[in-house]
Design an enzyme around this catalytic site. Structure first.
Site, PDB file in Angstrom:
ATOM      1  CG  LEU A   1      -2.172  -0.957   1.341  1.00 30.27           C
ATOM      2  CD1 LEU A   1      -2.921  -0.413   2.577  1.00 30.27           C
ATOM      3  CD2 LEU A   1      -3.061  -0.584   0.038  1.00 30.27           C
ATOM      4  CG  ASP A   2       0.731   4.029  -3.231  1.00 28.34           C
ATOM      5  OD1 ASP A   2       1.461   3.210  -3.569  1.00 28.34           O
ATOM      6  OD2 ASP A   2      -0.315   4.560  -4.093  1.00 28.34           O
ATOM      7  NE  ARG A   3       5.549   8.497   4.715  1.00 28.24           N
ATOM      8  CZ  ARG A   3       6.723   9.198   4.765  1.00 28.24           C
ATOM      9  NH1 ARG A   3       7.655   9.171   3.787  1.00 28.24           N
ATOM     10  NH2 ARG A   3       7.046   9.471   5.968  1.00 28.24           N
TER      11      ARG A   3
END
Length: 256
Positions: free
Chosen positions: A56-58
């Site tokens: 998951l992106d930050r």
């Protein structure tokens, strides 16, 4: 433990948690002084090594699954890579999003080492559906009112930043997206609506459990800022909940 991660599912083979927005999954070149990472926090919390199988992106919050041994990690990672995992996201976007559409824009890889123009364009597919919308009698940009939509997104491929890039390309950038969105709307949500974050959340995963083949379905509630925003916009009926369910494997359901 005050900063304990919410655990959504835990068995002998895997664990699922709610990743907070803004937290990196593991140490990387992006860390820049960060001291808390999801992988290490979860390991310390349960006292056991965990293995990442997807990303998951930050700035994205929500549901993440980790394996508890290398063999399960390999099987789960292969399932994600082969698109055998159903993924569901919720996003708040600018404008009146499409009622239902399949976005098929090819995307160039973004690895940070070479200019994106030199990277190959790979097929990418995302199914999106408008669940609700709101019109605010406020001039945020050049119009006297501002429209926003709640979109469901189901990525069928796994390109980097796929949902963010697809919705932006279609003309409906996600609120809080500093790279693909529009600053005036991002600032409005941060300063006036107490949402200084990317309004994208992973709320559902479904896959065959690698240990016994059961279909495992997991759901994840939104964090406090997104929950409050949904309530303010009259979208409470679309609030997801933490849940888990299993169904027998197809072979177990077959009558001899």
């Amino acid at each position: 433990m005050t900063d304990a991660l919410p655990i959504l599912h835990h068995d002998d083979h895997l664990i699922a948690v709610h990743k907070p927005a803004g937290m990196l999954v593991h140490r990387s070149a992006l860390a820049r002084g960060e001291r808390r990472f999801l992988l290490q926090t979860l390991r310390d919390q349960i006292g056991q090594r965990v293995y990442p199988v997807h990303r998951l992106d930050r700035p994205t919050s929500g549901l993440m699954v980790f394996a508890l041994d290398p063999d399960i990690a390999t099987q789960l990672a292969e399932a994600f890579a082969a698109h055998r995992v159903d993924k569901r996201y919720l996003a708040v976007v600018r404008g009146q999003g499409p009622e239902a559409e399949r976005l098929d824009y090819a995307l160039r890889d973004e690895d940070g080492r070479r200019p994106k123009a030199e990277m190959p364009a790979r097929k990418a597919h995302t199914e999106v559906r408008r669940l609700d919308s709101v019109e605010l009698p406020i001039r945020v940009d050049r119009y006297p009112s501002a429209r926003y939509s709640l979109m469901e997104a189901r990525p069928l491929t796994g390109r980097r930043h796929q949902i963010r890039r697809h919705l932006s390309r279609r003309g409906y950038p996600i609120i809080g997206d500093a790279k693909h969105g529009k600053g005036v709307h991002n600032r409005f949500f941060a300063e006036q609506l107490a949402c200084p974050r990317l309004l994208l959340a992973a709320v559902g995963l479904a896959f065959d459990h690698p240990a016994d083949g059961r279909r495992l379905e997991l759901g994840c509630a939104l964090d406090a800022p997104m929950t409050a925003l949904f309530q303010r916009f009259g979208w409470s009926g679309h609030l997801p909940a933490n849940h888990r369910s299993t169904t027998p494997s197809p072979s177990a359901m077959t009558t001899p």
